[in-house]
Motif scaffolding. Structure first.
Motif: not given
Length: 236
Positions: A30-46
C-alpha cells in the motif's frame, strides 16, 4: 498502513496517466499516491478528477498553487519531500508515462531496507518488447542486475531514501532549471550516499507521452536543440 509516498507529475497524456495510476494501486504494497496536474488541458483535468476515487490517488492542481507555467517539477519534489518527512516514509517518483509491475515498488523498498547509505534507487526502463529504452540506454549493455552507479538516474521510476531527504532540502533546487534528475543524482553522491539502478525491476516506459515535441530529439535533432536553446525548453 502506507509504506511509501508516490508522486506523479502530470502534463496531459491522460491515457498513460490513468494506466500509471492503476498499476500503482495494484502494487503488492500500500502506498499514498499523489498526482500533480501541471497545467494540463481541461479534458485531462476532468479525467483526473473522474478517476481519482477509482484508482485511489490524491489530486493536486498546481494552478491553485502557482502562476508559473509548466513544468513545475521543483514544486512537485518539494511537496513530496515535505509529506515524506512528515510521515517518515521514503519518497518515490513514478512519472505519468511509466507503468510499474506489481512488485516494482516493493522490490525497490526491500532493496532499500537491506542496504546502507542509499541515496537514490532507480528501476530500469524498457519498451513493450522488454528492451532497455530511453533514458537508460547508457546501461543497456550492462550485465549485472544491480548497478552501483556514479551516472545520473532518471526520475521515471525512482526512490529517494529518508536519509538523503533529511540531508538535502529540495527548496535549494535552482529556479532556472526545468528538470532535476542530474543535479539531484550528483547531490546524493556529493553527500556521501550511493545511487543504484535495478535492472532486475524493469518498468514499461512510453517516453515523452506528455511532451511530444521532445521526439524531435530523435527525428530532427537540429530542430530539437533550436527549440531547447532558443525556446528556453528542457533546461537540465
Amino acid at each position: 498502513m502506507h509504506q511509501a509516498i508516490v508522486i506523479t507529475p502530470v502534463k496531459d497524456s491522460l491515457k498513460t496517466t490513468l494506466q500509471c495510476a492503476e498499476a500503482i494501486q495494484l502494487s503488492d504494497i500500500p502506498v499514498r499516491h499523489i498526482i500533480f496536474n501541471d497545467f494540463s488541458t481541461e479534458e485531462t483535468k476532468k479525467g483526473l478528477e473522474e478517476y481519482k476515487n477509482k484508482w485511489n490517488y490524491e489530486l493536486i492542481h498546481l494552478e491553485n498553487i502557482t502562476q508559473k507555467p509548466s513544468p513545475n517539477y521543483d514544486l512537485v519534489l518539494q511537496y513530496g519531500q515535505k509529506v515524506a518527512m512528515e510521515t517518515n516514509l521514503p519518497l518515490m517518483v513514478v512519472e505519468s508515462d511509466v507503468i510499474v509491475n506489481k512488485d516494482t515498488l516493493s522490490g525497490m523498498l526491500n532493496f532499500y531496507k537491506k542496504n546502507k547509505k542509499i541515496g537514490m534507487i532507480g528501476a530500469v526502463t524498457v519498451d513493450k518488447g522488454g528492451a532497455v529504452n530511453y533514458p537508460y540506454l547508457k546501461f543497456a549493455e550492462e550485465k549485472a542486475d544491480i548497478l552501483n552507479t556514479k551516472r545520473s538516474l532518471s526520475f521515471c521510476c525512482t526512490m529517494f531514501s529518508n536519509e538523503f531527504l533529511s540531508s538535502y532540502d529540495f527548496h535549494q533546487l535552482r529556479k532556472d532549471k526545468d528538470w532535476y534528475d542530474t543535479s539531484i543524482s550528483k547531490k546524493a553522491l556529493e553527500l556521501g550516499f550511493e545511487n543504484y539502478l535495478l535492472k532486475n525491476l524493469p518498468v514499461l516506459h512510453l517516453p515523452h507521452s506528455s511532451r511530444p515535441w521532445k521526439f524531435l530529439k530523435y527525428k530532427n535533432p537540429v530542430l530539437y536543440y533550436l527549440k531547447k536553446f532558443f525556446g528556453g525548453k528542457d533546461k537540465i
